[in-house]
Design a protein around this motif. Structure first.
Motif, PDB file in Angstrom:
ATOM      1  N   MET A 184     -23.719 -14.954 -57.886  1.00 53.29           N
ATOM      2  CA  MET A 184     -22.263 -14.824 -58.033  1.00 53.29           C
ATOM      3  C   MET A 184     -21.627 -16.166 -57.707  1.00 53.29           C
ATOM      4  N   MET A 205     -17.626  -7.882 -63.384  1.00 53.05           N
ATOM      5  CA  MET A 205     -17.612  -6.627 -62.631  1.00 53.05           C
ATOM      6  C   MET A 205     -18.138  -6.798 -61.208  1.00 53.05           C
ATOM      7  N   HIS A 206     -18.944  -7.830 -60.971  1.00 48.70           N
ATOM      8  CA  HIS A 206     -19.547  -7.975 -59.652  1.00 48.70           C
ATOM      9  C   HIS A 206     -18.706  -8.808 -58.703  1.00 48.70           C
ATOM     10  N   ALA A 207     -17.936  -9.734 -59.253  1.00 50.63           N
ATOM     11  CA  ALA A 207     -17.217 -10.662 -58.385  1.00 50.63           C
ATOM     12  C   ALA A 207     -15.991 -11.183 -59.123  1.00 50.63           C
ATOM     13  N   ASP A 208     -14.871 -11.154 -58.437  1.00 50.89           N
ATOM     14  CA  ASP A 208     -13.690 -11.736 -59.069  1.00 50.89           C
ATOM     15  C   ASP A 208     -13.572 -13.201 -58.659  1.00 50.89           C
TER      16      ASP A 208
END
Lengths: 162, 295, 802
Positions: free
Chosen positions: B197, B263-266
Motif C-alpha cells: 500500500m 479499496m485497500h487504502a485511500d
C-alpha cells in the motif's frame, strides 16, 4: 488461433512431445494434453499456488508460464513425487498422518512447495515453513496441520496432534 | 482466462530478439519470467500478437562486478539474487527489497528486468532501483545501446522510457564503497508478498561518529512511479539521523507524493504510511550502520 | 460414555490417500469425448436494458458452436425459485431484457476450447441502455430507490419483526440500555476450486448426466425442474471430489445452463468458471449486513433483553440467501440467558452480485453482532469481559434450555469450555503480556468470544420465512451392504467437499459392526440410485450421515444376530455381537463367525429364519432429530437439533502508526460432543478460524458507487495465507448430545462462528486505551488507522459512550 508449435518436455521423468497452441499455459498442457489432472487450477493469475509444479527442480506457478517456454525442460508434478508406484514420499505420508488436507484441491501445490522446502532446508522452522507455503492458498486447513506435516516429515515432531 | 492468440518465438540470440521487436513494434513483447505479463495476458489486459521468449539468452544473464557498480543481466532471477551472498554485500538493498517480493514460486521465475519494465509503482524492485538510481541498459536493433538512469526510466504506472523496439539487457547497480553503509526497506501490505500500500527505502553511509556522509531515500506506492528524493537526502548529509530528522525528511518526502485511492487504502492513509515507513527505514538503517550509537 | 473402538480415534482419512497422490477426481478432471466449452459474456453495467445482441462476428470464428442468449434459452426453462415467497423475483441463468448487476451472465458462447470461446465472447456485441441502480442496502430501502425487480414492487424481498418474550417490560425494568451498530462486510468462502459443471445428454436414454462441483440440498430435483425434465432424466454423479465449498457451491444456474446446452447441442459441454467469472458472476458472495442492536442490562452485567435489526443485502437475485437471516433465529441469544428478544430481519435487494449460503448460514455475522454488544456492555460497566460473560452464560445444569425464539439447546457446559480455553491460553500470562506491550506504548488487546454453533441442518427456517413452504422433512440416508465375500460397502447419497465423509461413514459402520474401518468401502451414489440426502449443509453430516450409517449398520447387525439365533434355535437377544461375530451370551464357545453368517444370508435360504429377505443390505433414512415441526404463529421454532459451542481467546497487537494487526496467541475451546474423527473436527476448526480471520481482517467484495466489483480477483480479494494465520491451539471438551447416535454434534462450521467476533474483540481491546473503537469488518490497516485518527483529541469528539 495461431499455428501450433511443437514442445518436448520431460514430465515426471518421461519425455513428452506435443503440438500446442502457443497460448497454452503449462498447467493446461499438463491437464489437457497429458491428462495429468493432479495439478489444479485455482486462479490463473499467479496468486493461489494450486498449479505449482517443479520446473528443473524449482517450484513455479504453472499458470504463469506457457508450455512453449518450457520446451526442453523438466517438470515434476504431484504424480511424480512418490519414489515408486504404490509408494509415497515421506512428505506425502506425513500429509496423511497429520491430516494436512481436507478437500485436497490445494494439496498438490502444497506438496510441491514443501518438497522444495525440505530439499533446500531439511529442518525448517515454523516460520520458514509458513514462508515456503505463503504463496499457496488453502481454504480448508488454516495451514496448521500442513505445518505439522512438514515438521513430521523433517523428523521434528514425533507424531502430529491432529 | 486464456490469453488472446499470439505467435511465439524463442529468441536464439539477442539480435534475433531485437529483430523481432524492431519488426513488430508494440505488438511484440519480450517475455522472461512472465510473472506479471502472463496473468495480464490471461485477463487480456495485455495482448501482444508476438511473444519473444528471451529466457535462453545467456547474454542477458551476465553478471559483472566492478568496484563502483554491479551489472546484473536483465533476466537474472529474483531467487538467484536473493541467494547471492556477494550481491548482498555489494548492493544490500536488493536483498532487503526482495524480502517483500512475492513468494518462492514467483521469485523462482521472476526476473530483475521483468519487474523493472513492468513498472508497477507499488513494486519493490523499481523502488530499489529508483532509490539507488540504478542504470538501465536498453538495446534496440536500430538505436543500439542506450543507458537510462532509473530517475528517467519510470514514467507512469506500467509505463517506462523504453520504446517498443527496445529490450532491457542489464541493470547497473551502484556499489557504495567504504564502511558504515546500510540500508532498509519498509512496507505495509495487508498480506505478506502482496504489492505494498506504501513502501519506503533508503541507503545511507554513516561516519563512525554517526554523521551521515551519503544518503538516498525513496517512496513506493504513493505516486505513478517510485519516487526518489535526492535533494531531501542531501539535507541529511553532515547530520546525525535522529528521530526528529528522520521524521522531517519523511514528512517532506511524503508531502511530494501523489498517492491514489483504492479499496485497500485511500490517499490520506498512503501518505501517512509514507511518513511512517520512511522514518522507520531511516532509523533502522542508521541503527544498523552504527549499532553503538543507536538509542 | 460408551467405550468406542474406532470412534474418536485417530485414523488416516480415506479420501486423503488419493488426494496426496494427485488422484482425486474433480469435476474439471472429467474428460468426455467431444467435450465443448463455455465462456460467458457478462453485463458491464449494474443496471441496464439490453437493446440488442449481435453475435455474427463471434459465430464466424472457427471452433465456435453456439452463441446463446436468454431470449432463446429461458423460454424453455422454469425460473429458479427464491427461498422466500417472492414469485416476481425470477431468476434464469442468462439475463433477458434487463441486467441487474455488473457481471450478470448475458450470453453463453460454446466452442471447441475454452480459449476459442473466450475469443468469440470478445466479439459478441451487446448494446445496453443504462438504467438507475442502487448499491447501498440502506439506500435501497428508501422510497425513492430504483427497484431492482419492479415487478416485485419493493427492494425488500423479505421482512418480519419477531418479538419473543416481554421485551418492552424487560427494557423498562433494566438499569441500563446501550445501543450500537455493527457492519459485517460482504465476504464469502471462496473455495480454491471454482464452480465446474460438465453435462452430457443421451438422446436414446434421455438422461442428462451431470458432473458438478456441488454442495446443495435437492440439487437434482431443482435442476430437473428448471430444465422441465422428469426427475429420473437427470443423473447427478456424486462421486466427483469437490474442491472446497463451505456453503457456496450451489451452481444451479451454471448447471441449468450447461445441461440445456448439452441437450440442445447433442454434445457434452463443460463450464469451468474462471476466477474472474467466479468472483463477479458466480453468485457466491456472502452475507452483507448492518446490525442495529440495543441491549438492556443490569449493573450486575446480566443482559435481560435484546433488540436486533438486521438488514442483509442479498444482491440482485435471491436463492436461499434471505434464509441466512432465518437460521440465527435458532441461536438468537447466543449462549446467554437473555430473556426476551426483538428480531427485525430485513432482506433487501441491490444491484450487486447475488448472495449465496456461506459457512454458518448467517450465524457468524449474528454472533459477531451479539459478542460486540457483550464487550460494549462490559466496557460500559467497567467489568471484565470474561466475568461479564460468565454471568450471562447458560449454566450447565439448565440443559435442555429453551431460548425465547423457541429452540431448545440440547446440551452444553459453556463455563467449563471457557475455563479450559482460558487455562490453555494462560489468560493471566496473556494479560501480563498485553499490559507489558501497552507499557511499551504499543496497542495490545485480548479478544474473547463465546459463541453458539448450531448443527444438524434442519429446514425450519423455510416454513418460518415462507408459510407456503411446508418443508419439515430434512433427512439423510445410508445404505450398507455386505457382499458374498463378506466385504462391507456403504453407499451415501451426496458429494463431499472436504468433509471426509468416506472416513466418517466407514468409521461409524466399523464401530457398529466391529469391523476394521479401512476394510469398509464407501461410495457416492449418483442421484438416480441414491437414497435421499440433504447434502452437507448446516454442520449436519456427523449427525445425519453418521446417524444414518449407524442405523443401517445396526440393521445389518440385527439381521445377522437373528440368523445366528435361528441357527442355535435360540430366542432373539440370546446372542450378542463381539468383534463382528455372533456369540451366545454367557457361552462364548457357541458362536457363529461373520463369514458363516454372510454365507447363510447370501446362499442358504434354507437356513434363514422364516420370512427373512435373503442377502445383506439395509438402508436407513433418518429425519433430523427434533425436526418435523411447523413454526408457531409468533415465529417460534426448533431450528437445528444440536448445539456445539466455541470459545476463542486471542492476543493481538496493533501497530498504532500503520494500523496493522498481529495475532500473537490464538486458542479455541470447543465442544461438539463426541468427536467421531478428531482430526477432521480439528482440521475444520483450524480452517474455520482462518476463514474467520479473513472475514475479520481482509476479505471484502467491495463495489464502486457505479456497482462495479473492485475486488474481483485474488489480487484484491485477499484470502489469508499461512503467513497471516497464526498457530492455533484447540482445547476439546465433550458434552454429548442426547439426541444423536454416539453423542456427536456438528462441527463443520467450527472456528468461523466465533473467530471474527474474537478478533474484533481483541482489536477493540487494543484500541480502547487510545479511545478508539471500530465496529465494521474487515478491520483493515487503513480502517484501524482511521479509527485511531478519529479518536485523537485533535479530532472532533467521538460519539459518546452509551
Amino acid at each position: 488461433m495461431t499455428a501450433p508449435i511443437s514442445v518436448e518436455i520431460t514430465v515426471n521423468g518421461t519425455v513428452r512431445r506435443a503440438f500446442v497452441e502457443p497460448r497454452t499455459t503449462l498447467v493446461d498442457f499438463l491437464r489437457d494434453h497429458l491428462a495429468l489432472t493432479g495439478t489444479h487450477v485455482g486462479c490463473e493469475h499467479g496468486i493461489c499456488g494450486a498449479c505449482s509444479v517443479l520446473l528443473d527442480g524449482a517450484p513455479v506457478r504453472a499458470c504463469c508460464l506457457f508450455a512453449a517456454q518450457v520446451d526442453g525442460m523438466s517438470v515434476t508434478t504431484v504424480e511424480g513425487l512418490a519414489p515408486a508406484r504404490g509408494e509415497l514420499s515421506k512428505l506425502q505420508d506425513a500429509f496423511l498422518e497429520s491430516h494436512a488436507l481436507q478437500c485436497g484441491y490445494c494439496t498438490p501445490g502444497m506438496l510441491i512447495a514443501c518438497t522444495d522446502l525440505l530439499a533446500r532446508n531439511p529442518q525448517p522452522s515454523e516460520e520458514e515453513i509458513r514462508d515456503a507455503i505463503g504463496g499457496n492458498l488453502c481454504r480448508c486447513t488454516g495451514y496448521q496441520q500442513i505445518v505439522d506435516a512438514v515438521k513430521l516429515a523433517s523428523g521434528q515432531e514425533e507424531a502430529a496432534h491432529g | 482466462m486464456k490469453a488472446a492468440p499470439f505467435t511465439f518465438h524463442r529468441a536464439e540470440s539477442l539480435d534475433h530478439a531485437l529483430d523481432l521487436l524492431a519488426r513488430h513494434g508494440g505488438d511484440c513483447k519480450p517475455i522472461a519470467g512472465g510473472q506479471s505479463l502472463v496473468p495480464m495476458m490471461a485477463m487480456r489486459l495485455a495482448r501482444p500478437s508476438v511473444l519473444v521468449d528471451i529466457n535462453r539468452l545467456d547474454a542477458l544473464k551476465a553478471r559483472h562486478d566492478a568496484p563502483d557498480h554491479v551489472t546484473l543481466g536483465a533476466i537474472t532471477r529474483q531467487r538467484d539474487m536473493e541467494a547471492d551472498v556477494a550481491l548482498r554485500r555489494s548492493v544490500p538493498l536488493i536483498a532487503e527489497a526482495l524480502r517483500w517480493v512475492g513468494h518462492v514460486q514467483t521469485r523462482n521465475r521472476g526476473t530483475i528486468g521483468g519487474s523493472l519494465v513492468h513498472a508497477d509503482p507499488s513494486a519493490e524492485l523499481p523502488l530499489a532501483a529508483a532509490v539507488l538510481d540504478a542504470t538501465l541498459v536498453l538495446r534496440s536493433q536500430n538505436g543500439g545501446e542506450r543507458r537510462v538512469p532509473a530517475s528517467e526510466f519510470f514514467v507512469a504506472p506500467m509505463f517506462t522510457a523504453a520504446n517498443e523496439a527496445e529490450c532491457l539487457t542489464a541493470v547497473e547497480w551502484p556499489v557504495w564503497a567504504g564502511a558504515g553503509v546500510s540500508c532498509a526497506f519498509e512496507e505495509v501490505a495487508i498480506r505478506h508478498g502482496d504489492f505494498a500500500m506504501a513502501s519506503a527505502a533508503c541507503q545511507i553511509q554513516l561516519d563512525p561518529d554517526g554523521t551521515c556522509r551519503r544518503a538516498t531515500i525513496g517512496l513506493g506506492g504513493v505516486a505513478g512511479t517510485p519516487l526518489a528524493f535526492p535533494d531531501l537526502a542531501q539535507r541529511l548529509i553532515g547530520r546525525r539521523i535522529t528521530a526528529t530528522l528522520a521524521q522531517e525528511a519523511a514528512e517532506e518526502a511524503a508531502a511530494r507524493s501523489e498517492p491514489g485511492t483504492d479499496m485497500h487504502a485511500d490517499a490520506g492513509y498512503r501518505r501517512h504510511l509514507a511518513v511512517v515507513l520512511l522514518r522507520r527505514a531511516l532509523l533502522r538503517a542508521a541503527s544498523a550502520a552504527t549499532p553503538a550509537l543507536a538509542a | 460414555m460408551a467405550e468406542f473402538r474406532y470412534i474418536g480415534k485417530r485414523r488416516r482419512a480415506v479420501e486423503h490417500r488419493r488426494f496426496v497422490r494427485g488422484q482425486g477426481r474433480y469435476a474439471a478432471d472429467i474428460q468426455l469425448p467431444g467435450l465443448l466449452h463455455v465462456a460467458i459474456v457478462a453485463s458491464p453495467h449494474a443496471s441496464a436494458r439490453i437493446l440488442s445482441v449481435n453475435a455474427d462476428a463471434a459465430l464466424a470464428l472457427p471452433g465456435v458452436h453456439a452463441i446463446i442468449t436468454g431470449d432463446e434459452m429461458n423460454r424453455e426453462l422454469e425460473p429458479m425459485l427464491p427461498g422466500v415467497d417472492a414469485p416476481a423475483v425470477t431468476r434464469f441463468p442468462l439475463a433477458r431484457g434487463v441486467v441487474r448487476y455488473a457481471g450478470e451472465w448475458v450470453v453463453a458462447v460454446v466452442a471447441e476450447t475454452r480459449a476459442f470461446a473466450e475469443d468469440a465472447a470478445e466479439l459478441v456485441e451487446v448494446e445496453y441502455e443504462q438504467t438507475q441502480h442502487v448499491v447501498d442496502p440502506e439506500a435501497a430501502l428508501l422510497p425513492e430507490a430504483p427497484l431492482v425487480h419492479p415487478a416485485h414492487g419493493s427492494n425488500i424481498i423479505w421482512n418480519r419483526k419477531f418479538t419473543w418474550g416481554p421485551v418492552e417490560e424487560d427494557f423498562a425494568a433494566a438499569e441500563h440500555t446501550l445501543s450500537y451498530r455493527v457492519r459485517w462486510a460482504r465476504s464469502s468462502t471462496v473455495p480454491i476450486e471454482t464452480f465446474v459443471a460438465t453435462c452430457a445428454w443421451n438422446d436414446a436414454t434421455e438422461i442428462l448426466d451431470v458432473w458438478a462441483s456441488i454442495q446443495m440440498p435437492k440439487f437434482p430435483d431443482q435442476l430437473a425442474r428448471a430444465l422441465r425434465l422428469a426427475g429420473n432424466a437427470v443423473r447427478v454423479h456424486y462421486d466427483v471430489d469437490v474442491g472446497g465449498s463451505y456453503g457456496v457451491k450451489r451452481g444451479l444456474k451454471h448447471t441449468v445452463l450447461v445441461g440445456w446446452l448439452a441437450r440442445r447441442l447433442g454434445r457434452p459441454v463443460r463450464f469451468l468458471e474462471d476466477r474472474l467469472e467466479n468472483m463477479r458472476g458466480g453468485d457466491m458472495q456472502g452475507p452483507d449486513r448492518i446490525f442495529e442492536v440495543a441491549m438492556a442490562f443490569g449493573r450486575d452485567g446480566v443482559v435481560r433483553s435484546m433488540k436486533m435489526r438486521a438488514v442483509d443485502d442479498v444482491g440482485a437475485y435471491s436463492g436461499r440467501a434471505p434464509l441466512q437471516l432465518g437460521k440465527p433465529v435458532g441461536a438468537i441469544v447466543g449462549p446467554y440467558i437473555i430473556n426476551s428478544v426483538v428480531y427485525d430481519a430485513v432482506s433487501v435487494m441491490t444491484n450487486k452480485t447475488p448472495q449465496e449460503a456461506v459457512r454458518g448460514f448467517g450465524q457468524s455475522p449474528t454472533n459477531y453482532a451479539i459478542e460486540t454488544g457483550m464487550d460494549k456492555v462490559a466496557r460500559f460497566l467497567g467489568m471484565d469481559r470474561v466475568e461479564m460473560r460468565r454471568r450471562n452464560l447458560i449454566p450447565a445444569d439448565r440443559f435442555p434450555y429453551l431460548i425465547p425464539s423457541g429452540t431448545s439447546y440440547d446440551s452444553g457446559d459453556y463455563a467449563t469450555v471457557l475455563d479450559k480455553a482460558l487455562a490453555a491460553a494462560g489468560h493471566d500470562e496473556l494479560l501480563r503480556q498485553r499490559d507489558a506491550l501497552r507499557a511499551e506504548g504499543k496497542l495490545a488487546g485480548i479478544g474473547v468470544s463465546t459463541c453458539l454453533e448450531p448443527s444438524g441442518g434442519n429446514s425450519s427456517f423455510e416454513p418460518l420465512f415462507n408459510p407456503k413452504n411446508t418443508t419439515t422433512t430434512w433427512m439423510d440416508s445410508c445404505l450398507v451392504r455386505v457382499d458374498l465375500n463378506g466385504a462391507v460397502t456403504a453407499v451415501m447419497g451426496t458429494s463431499t467437499s472436504g468433509q471426509a465423509h468416506e472416513t466418517l461413514v466407514s468409521t461409524v459402520v466399523g464401530e457398529v459392526l466391529r469391523r476394521e474401518p479401512d476394510t469398509i468401502r464407501v461410495i457416492h451414489a449418483d442421484s438416480l440410485n441414491a437414497l435421499p440426502s440433504n447434502s452437507p449443509v448446516g454442520s449436519r453430516m456427523a449427525i445425519m450421515l453418521g446417524g444414518a450409517a449407524a442405523g443401517a449398520a445396526k440393521r445389518i447387525r440385527a439381521k445377522m444376530l437373528a440368523i445366528a439365533a435361528h441357527q442355535f434355535q435360540a430366542p432373539e437377544g440370546a446372542l450378542e455381537w463381539e468383534d463382528g461375530d455372533a456369540v451366545m451370551r454367557g457361552d462364548p464357545s457357541r458362536q457363529i463367525a461373520w463369514s458363516r453368517l454372510v454365507e447363510i444370508a447370501h446362499r442358504e435360504f434354507h437356513n434363514l429364519p422364516e420370512g427373512m429377505e435373503p442377502g445383506l443390505q439395509e438402508k436407513f433414512v433418518w429425519e433430523v432429530p427434533t425436526g418435523g415441526m411447523i413454526p408457531t404463529a409468533d415465529g417460534r421454532v426448533q431450528m437445528y437439533p444440536c448445539h456445539s459451542f466455541e470459545c476463542h481467546i486471542v492476543l493481538a497487537s496493533v501497530d498504532a502508526e500503520t494500523g496493522k494487526v498481529a495475532l500473537h496467541r490464538y486458542v479455541v475451546g470447543h465442544d461438539c460432543g463426541v468427536m467421531i474423527s478428531p482430526d477432521v473436527v480439528h482440521g475444520m476448526t483450524y480452517g474455520g478460524v482462518a476463514h474467520g480471520l479473513g472475514a475479520a481482517l481482509m476479505e471484502k467484495f467491495a463495489f464502486s458507487p457505479e456497482g462495479q466489483l473492485v475486488s474481483g480477483s485474488f489480487m484484491d480479494y485477499l484470502l489469508p495465507s499461512a503467513q497471516e494465520v497464526p498457530s492455533i491451539t484447540i482445547v476439546d471438551h465433550c458434552t454429548p448430545s442426547p439426541l444423536t447416535e454416539f453423542g456427536q454434534k456438528g462441527s463443520g462450521e467450527a472456528g468461523y462462528l466465533g473467530g471474527p467476533a474474537a478478533i474484533a474483540s481483541a482489536i477493540n481491546d487494543a484500541l480502547a486505551p487510545a479511545g478508539a473503537s471500530i465496529d465494521a469488518l474487515p478491520m483493515t490497516p487503513a480502517a484501524i488507522w482511521r479509527a485511531l485518527r478519529e479518536a485523537t483529541p485533535a479530532a472532533p469528539a467521538r460519539e459518546a459512550a452509551e
